[in-house]
Design a protein around this motif. Structure first.
Motif, PDB file in Angstrom:
ATOM      1  N   GLN A 428     -16.695  43.652  -6.179  1.00  0.00           N
ATOM      2  CA  GLN A 428     -15.295  43.874  -5.824  1.00  0.00           C
ATOM      3  C   GLN A 428     -15.004  43.510  -4.370  1.00  0.00           C
ATOM      4  O   GLN A 428     -13.927  43.019  -4.026  1.00  0.00           O
ATOM      5  N   SER A 429     -15.995  43.738  -3.538  1.00  0.00           N
ATOM      6  CA  SER A 429     -15.795  43.421  -2.113  1.00  0.00           C
ATOM      7  C   SER A 429     -15.999  41.937  -1.816  1.00  0.00           C
ATOM      8  O   SER A 429     -15.780  41.495  -0.683  1.00  0.00           O
ATOM      9  N   GLY A 430     -16.432  41.182  -2.808  1.00  0.00           N
ATOM     10  CA  GLY A 430     -16.633  39.757  -2.635  1.00  0.00           C
ATOM     11  C   GLY A 430     -17.955  39.369  -2.050  1.00  0.00           C
ATOM     12  O   GLY A 430     -18.162  38.210  -1.695  1.00  0.00           O
ATOM     13  N   VAL A 431     -18.858  40.306  -1.901  1.00  0.00           N
ATOM     14  CA  VAL A 431     -20.168  39.983  -1.335  1.00  0.00           C
ATOM     15  C   VAL A 431     -20.952  39.100  -2.293  1.00  0.00           C
ATOM     16  O   VAL A 431     -21.673  38.183  -1.878  1.00  0.00           O
ATOM     17  N   VAL A 432     -20.827  39.367  -3.634  1.00  0.00           N
ATOM     18  CA  VAL A 432     -21.514  38.547  -4.639  1.00  0.00           C
ATOM     19  C   VAL A 432     -20.457  37.970  -5.559  1.00  0.00           C
ATOM     20  O   VAL A 432     -19.398  38.580  -5.810  1.00  0.00           O
ATOM     21  N   ASP A 433     -20.738  36.764  -6.063  1.00  0.00           N
ATOM     22  CA  ASP A 433     -19.810  36.161  -7.015  1.00  0.00           C
ATOM     23  C   ASP A 433     -20.192  36.545  -8.437  1.00  0.00           C
ATOM     24  O   ASP A 433     -21.146  37.307  -8.669  1.00  0.00           O
ATOM     25  N   ASP A 434     -19.446  35.971  -9.373  1.00  0.00           N
ATOM     26  CA  ASP A 434     -19.660  36.346 -10.775  1.00  0.00           C
ATOM     27  C   ASP A 434     -21.032  35.914 -11.279  1.00  0.00           C
ATOM     28  O   ASP A 434     -21.685  36.645 -12.050  1.00  0.00           O
ATOM     29  N   GLU A 435     -21.479  34.763 -10.879  1.00  0.00           N
ATOM     30  CA  GLU A 435     -22.789  34.280 -11.354  1.00  0.00           C
ATOM     31  C   GLU A 435     -23.911  35.147 -10.809  1.00  0.00           C
ATOM     32  O   GLU A 435     -24.843  35.524 -11.529  1.00  0.00           O
ATOM     33  N   GLU A 436     -23.815  35.504  -9.526  1.00  0.00           N
ATOM     34  CA  GLU A 436     -24.839  36.379  -8.940  1.00  0.00           C
ATOM     35  C   GLU A 436     -24.781  37.776  -9.545  1.00  0.00           C
ATOM     36  O   GLU A 436     -25.807  38.420  -9.750  1.00  0.00           O
ATOM     37  N   PHE A 437     -23.565  38.242  -9.848  1.00  0.00           N
ATOM     38  CA  PHE A 437     -23.407  39.556 -10.473  1.00  0.00           C
ATOM     39  C   PHE A 437     -24.091  39.608 -11.847  1.00  0.00           C
ATOM     40  O   PHE A 437     -24.815  40.545 -12.169  1.00  0.00           O
ATOM     41  N   ALA A 438     -23.862  38.568 -12.670  1.00  0.00           N
ATOM     42  CA  ALA A 438     -24.461  38.531 -14.007  1.00  0.00           C
ATOM     43  C   ALA A 438     -25.977  38.467 -13.934  1.00  0.00           C
ATOM     44  O   ALA A 438     -26.690  39.132 -14.694  1.00  0.00           O
ATOM     45  N   ALA A 439     -26.499  37.659 -13.008  1.00  0.00           N
ATOM     46  CA  ALA A 439     -27.959  37.532 -12.891  1.00  0.00           C
ATOM     47  C   ALA A 439     -28.590  38.845 -12.435  1.00  0.00           C
ATOM     48  O   ALA A 439     -29.627  39.288 -12.951  1.00  0.00           O
ATOM     49  N   GLU A 440     -27.975  39.508 -11.471  1.00  0.00           N
ATOM     50  CA  GLU A 440     -28.529  40.768 -10.968  1.00  0.00           C
ATOM     51  C   GLU A 440     -28.424  41.867 -12.013  1.00  0.00           C
ATOM     52  O   GLU A 440     -29.314  42.712 -12.150  1.00  0.00           O
ATOM     53  N   LYS A 441     -27.327  41.895 -12.762  1.00  0.00           N
ATOM     54  CA  LYS A 441     -27.170  42.894 -13.829  1.00  0.00           C
ATOM     55  C   LYS A 441     -28.233  42.724 -14.905  1.00  0.00           C
ATOM     56  O   LYS A 441     -28.812  43.708 -15.388  1.00  0.00           O
ATOM     57  N   ALA A 442     -28.497  41.474 -15.275  1.00  0.00           N
ATOM     58  CA  ALA A 442     -29.544  41.225 -16.277  1.00  0.00           C
ATOM     59  C   ALA A 442     -30.902  41.669 -15.766  1.00  0.00           C
ATOM     60  O   ALA A 442     -31.739  42.197 -16.512  1.00  0.00           O
ATOM     61  N   ARG A 443     -31.133  41.468 -14.436  1.00  0.00           N
ATOM     62  CA  ARG A 443     -32.431  41.899 -13.887  1.00  0.00           C
ATOM     63  C   ARG A 443     -32.578  43.409 -13.936  1.00  0.00           C
ATOM     64  O   ARG A 443     -33.631  43.944 -14.280  1.00  0.00           O
ATOM     65  N   ILE A 444     -31.483  44.153 -13.585  1.00  0.00           N
ATOM     66  CA  ILE A 444     -31.544  45.615 -13.576  1.00  0.00           C
ATOM     67  C   ILE A 444     -31.785  46.157 -14.985  1.00  0.00           C
ATOM     68  O   ILE A 444     -32.576  47.083 -15.201  1.00  0.00           O
ATOM     69  N   LEU A 445     -31.088  45.599 -15.945  1.00  0.00           N
ATOM     70  CA  LEU A 445     -31.216  46.081 -17.332  1.00  0.00           C
ATOM     71  C   LEU A 445     -32.446  45.539 -18.029  1.00  0.00           C
ATOM     72  O   LEU A 445     -32.757  45.938 -19.156  1.00  0.00           O
ATOM     73  N   GLY A 446     -33.147  44.633 -17.409  1.00  0.00           N
ATOM     74  CA  GLY A 446     -34.355  44.098 -18.013  1.00  0.00           C
ATOM     75  C   GLY A 446     -34.102  43.098 -19.096  1.00  0.00           C
ATOM     76  O   GLY A 446     -34.963  42.886 -19.957  1.00  0.00           O
ATOM     77  N   THR A 447     -32.918  42.482 -19.124  1.00  0.00           N
ATOM     78  CA  THR A 447     -32.586  41.516 -20.176  1.00  0.00           C
ATOM     79  C   THR A 447     -32.525  40.101 -19.644  1.00  0.00           C
ATOM     80  O   THR A 447     -32.009  39.205 -20.317  1.00  0.00           O
ATOM     81  N   ALA A 448     -32.988  39.891 -18.431  1.00  0.00           N
ATOM     82  CA  ALA A 448     -32.933  38.545 -17.854  1.00  0.00           C
ATOM     83  C   ALA A 448     -33.848  37.611 -18.606  1.00  0.00           C
ATOM     84  O   ALA A 448     -34.982  37.970 -18.954  1.00  0.00           O
ATOM     85  N   GLU A 449     -33.389  36.415 -18.899  1.00  0.00           N
ATOM     86  CA  GLU A 449     -34.184  35.428 -19.608  1.00  0.00           C
ATOM     87  C   GLU A 449     -34.997  34.631 -18.584  1.00  0.00           C
ATOM     88  O   GLU A 449     -34.551  34.390 -17.466  1.00  0.00           O
ATOM     89  N   PRO A 450     -36.160  34.239 -18.943  1.00  0.00           N
ATOM     90  CA  PRO A 450     -36.950  33.430 -17.994  1.00  0.00           C
ATOM     91  C   PRO A 450     -36.249  32.101 -17.757  1.00  0.00           C
ATOM     92  O   PRO A 450     -35.555  31.588 -18.631  1.00  0.00           O
ATOM     93  N   PRO A 451     -36.369  31.554 -16.554  1.00  0.00           N
ATOM     94  CA  PRO A 451     -35.708  30.269 -16.259  1.00  0.00           C
ATOM     95  C   PRO A 451     -36.201  29.182 -17.177  1.00  0.00           C
ATOM     96  O   PRO A 451     -37.361  29.161 -17.562  1.00  0.00           O
ATOM     97  N   ALA A 452     -35.267  28.330 -17.578  1.00  0.00           N
ATOM     98  CA  ALA A 452     -35.604  27.221 -18.479  1.00  0.00           C
ATOM     99  C   ALA A 452     -36.559  26.265 -17.775  1.00  0.00           C
ATOM    100  O   ALA A 452     -36.436  25.996 -16.585  1.00  0.00           O
TER     101      ALA A 452
END
Length: 457
Positions: A428-452
């Motif tokens: 919300q404060s603009g420190v991270v964008d949407d792409e960084e937000f999605a990647a970090e959220k996936a990391r926290i929840l443990g659902t991040a996919e390994p890089p292609a």
């Protein structure tokens, strides 16, 4: 100055306690002997109670009797003998023949006897006839009181003697042959009766039966209470007293088995005068008294289980080693009592003896076995605290591990929520964008996919 009263050694508290303990042990031993003697009486009383007065037991015995080939053959011969003893068969045939052929009546009667011997065996081999026999004898059992009052039908008394009335079966046999049919119908009313007990024997049997009938249903409680009182009195020697009770029970069971064998041999060899009848008499005695033998074997089996428990709880090297080997599993009540319950269920399901189907005996066995298991559990806990404690620690460790895992999962989930909330504020404060937000959220929840993987050149 007056002299102080002297106290003799016999008047000291220790001496009085020793005297009381000695009398308790003497009383306990007397009760053990009485328990064994009353166990013998209880077996006979219970046998009379069920064999003579229980309809299902009586019907089952009648079915076994008629199902025995030797007994059927003897009964068939008895029917034919009764026919020829009570009816002038040759005379009846002579009347049916023309005058010039009447001299053949004797040979025809002899040949007819051989024919009827075979036909009577075939008659009793028929399931319908056997069922009729069982029904008739069972109905006679239901009329036990009428029998004692000389008002029975199938089994009746005349002049104080007990007879088995086979008139109906004899008439059925006569109908197997056209010639013998008219002869069987001419039987006198008193024909086709077999004397079972004489008047003097009947009087004694009636008195004994009435006495045993009064105690037959509850006689088994008396030796049980006497044994329990003996064990309770034998303070400090209860294990030895239990062993004496078990040995006394085995002796009582063996005495009943010996009495059954001796009485059967006496009846077969002395009271049965005809040699050809003795095999059937022997089989009949074995079938009729099988319930008594089952009771004796049940008592012996229970006593052997008690001796096994005495050995397992005893101070011998083998008993101590056995307790040490089962100390860990027996410390868990679900295992100890589960095995005991499985043992009882197997005995009830198998039912090797009729006593295994009587609910009050099964309930008593459950209570006694449960007490024995609990006593053994406490003894092993005192003797081998390290093994029982280890088993308890193992169980507690599994429980603690489960709770700890659940607590860690809850803490982890709580931490994830905090991280997600902070990540949302950064977006919300603009420190991270949407792409960084999605990647970090996936990391926290443990659902991040390994890089292609990058394709090679």
């Amino acid at each position: 100055m007056s002299a102080e009263p002297t106290v003799t050694a016999a008047e000291t508290p220790a001496a009085r306690a020793a005297h009381a303990a000695r009398w308790r042990m003497i009383t306990a031993r007397v009760l053990v002997v009485l328990s064994s003697l009353t166990a013998v009486i209880a077996l006979f009383a219970g046998y009379v109670r069920f064999q003579a007065l229980d309809t299902n037991t009586f019907s089952n015995t009648a079915n076994q009797l008629i199902g025995n080939a030797t007994i059927r053959q003897q009964l068939a011969l008895t029917l034919v003998n009764q026919l020829y003893q009570n009816v002038d068969v040759a005379g009846g045939i002579r009347e049916a023949l023309p005058p010039r052929q009447q001299r053949l009546a004797g040979p025809i009667a002899g040949g007819l006897r051989e024919l009827l011997n075979r036909e009577s065996v075939r008659l009793l081999d028929q399931p319908a006839v056997q069922r009729a026999w069982v029904i008739a004898v069972t109905n006679a059992q239901r009329q036990l009181v009428r029998l004692l009052e000389d008002r029975g039908l199938l089994v009746r008394t005349t002049g104080g003697n007990v007879y088995l009335d086979l008139h109906s079966l004899l008439v059925s046999l006569g109908k197997q042959s056209a010639i013998a049919a008219n002869i069987a119908d001419r039987l006198p009313p008193g024909a086709a009766r077999i004397q079972i007990v004489s008047s003097d024997q009947l009087s004694a049997a009636q008195k004994i039966t009435r006495w045993l009938k009064a105690i037959g249903s509850f006689a088994w409680i008396i030796p049980f209470l006497l044994a329990a009182a003996a064990i309770w009195l034998a303070t400090g020697r209860r294990r030895q007293t239990l062993r004496a009770v078990a040995i006394g029970a085995i002796v009582a069971g063996l005495l009943v088995l010996i009495a059954r064998a001796v009485a059967g041999a006496y009846i077969t060899n002395h009271l049965v005068k005809t040699e050809s009848v003795r095999p059937a008499a022997k089989d009949s005695w074995h079938i009729i008294t099988q319930l008594l033998a089952d009771g004796a074997w049940t008592l012996i089996f229970v006593a052997l289980v008690a001796l096994l428990g005495v050995w397992l709880a005893g101070p011998t090297r083998s008993g101590t080693a056995a307790r040490r080997s089962v100390a860990a599993p027996i410390a868990r009540p679900e295992i100890a009592f589960g095995v005991a319950a499985l043992f009882i269920l197997l005995i009830v399901w198998w039912a090797p003896v009729p006593q295994a189907r009587r609910w009050y005996l099964v309930l008593t066995a459950i209570v006694i076995l449960g007490l024995g298991v609990e006593v053994l559990r406490r003894q092993t806990a005192r003797e081998f605290p390290e093994q029982t404690a280890g088993e308890l620690s193992w169980s507690l460790g599994h429980a603690q591990g489960w709770f700890a895992g659940r607590r860690d999962r809850q803490q982890a989930e709580s931490g994830h929520l905090d991280d997600l909330e902070q990540l949302g504020r950064l977006r919300q404060s603009g420190v991270v964008d949407d792409e960084e937000f999605a990647a970090e959220k996936a990391r926290i929840l443990g659902t991040a996919e390994p890089p292609a993987s990058v394709p090679g050149p």
